[in-house]
Design an enzyme around this catalytic site. Sequence first.
Site, short mmCIF file in Angstrom:
data_model
loop_
_atom_site.label_atom_id
_atom_site.label_comp_id
_atom_site.label_asym_id
_atom_site.label_seq_id
_atom_site.Cartn_x
_atom_site.Cartn_y
_atom_site.Cartn_z
N GLU A 145 0.84 -1.20 0.00
CA GLU A 145 0.00 0.00 0.00
C GLU A 145 0.87 1.25 0.00
O GLU A 145 2.07 1.19 0.27
CB GLU A 145 -0.92 0.02 1.22
CG GLU A 145 -2.33 -0.53 0.96
CD GLU A 145 -3.21 0.49 0.27
OE1 GLU A 145 -2.69 1.51 -0.23
OE2 GLU A 145 -4.44 0.27 0.21
N ASN A 184 -6.02 7.06 7.52
CA ASN A 184 -5.66 6.23 6.38
C ASN A 184 -4.57 6.88 5.53
O ASN A 184 -3.39 6.72 5.81
CB ASN A 184 -6.91 5.94 5.54
CG ASN A 184 -6.68 4.95 4.43
OD1 ASN A 184 -5.69 4.22 4.45
ND2 ASN A 184 -7.57 4.90 3.46
N ASN A 225 -9.94 7.46 0.60
CA ASN A 225 -8.80 6.62 0.28
C ASN A 225 -7.71 7.49 -0.34
O ASN A 225 -7.37 8.53 0.19
CB ASN A 225 -9.23 5.45 -0.60
CG ASN A 225 -8.81 4.12 0.00
OD1 ASN A 225 -7.65 3.94 0.35
ND2 ASN A 225 -9.75 3.21 0.12
N ASP A 267 -9.38 3.34 -5.08
CA ASP A 267 -8.54 3.21 -3.89
C ASP A 267 -7.36 4.18 -4.03
O ASP A 267 -7.56 5.38 -4.12
CB ASP A 267 -8.10 1.75 -3.75
CG ASP A 267 -7.69 1.37 -2.33
OD1 ASP A 267 -7.01 2.18 -1.67
OD2 ASP A 267 -8.03 0.27 -1.89
#
Length: 275
Positions: A15, A98, A141, A188
Amino acid sequence: MPELQTLLTGLAFGESPRWHEDRLWFSNWGTQEIVAVDLEGQSEVMTRVPTTIPFCIDWLPDGRLLVVSGREGLLLRREPDGELVTHADLRSLADIWNEIVVDGRGNIYVNGGSFNAPGIIALLTPNGSVRQVADNIAFPNGMAVTSDNKTLIVAESHGNRLTAFDIDGDGGLSNRRVWAALEGAAPDGICLDAEGAVWYGDVPNKCCVRVREGGEVLQTIHLDRGCFACMLGGGKKQTLFLMVAEWRGFEHMADQTRTGQILTTRAPAPGVGWP
């Protein structure tokens, strides 16, 4: 579009990819590792983070690494000696944090919220102030800032859209608008290219998509597993890196199955902006 090449395998969930100092840096969720890999596939663990997930990364203008320690509600900073210290405490604004992006002026944007409520975006300015600058984000996101520091784009994964804001002189966000409506998509991680398009990863639809403002789809890369994020880097920033893994739900994220990979391909336009 040239064929996909496999750069790295055996990851848990790659990620927050960032092209930095001639390598792709990323968070390997589930392992507490931040890793850097070069274009030959040689990887190195750069630091370990005392958290589970999410943890995402970017850099201050002076080169110090920032790490979002999501479940702890902290923004960490790596000092020159390698020590991770608290850069900011965000727990008063949201439960879980996040994604992060630092713009060209040193403004830090972090998004978060909870699974049961709309998300927010917080701003940390270079002078140390912290405030909320956007709300009602449908599962925030990936974020990106245009190269002129005038626009922030955020992926709303549960809103099936990319949303844009103007960045004001003090770093605040205004003039919220739908940058691209993406019916059936779950955007995303994102990145920007020099032709004004956005690449976004999509986990449930197992693809990476290039789209222009207004929603016109320019290219779709179909994959055999979910795409969590993407980044443009490499020579002339024209290599597209795709962070992919099999997705079986949050309840299985702690499983030891390592299906995560980094794939690469040549992109039609180089990367711009931040990250």
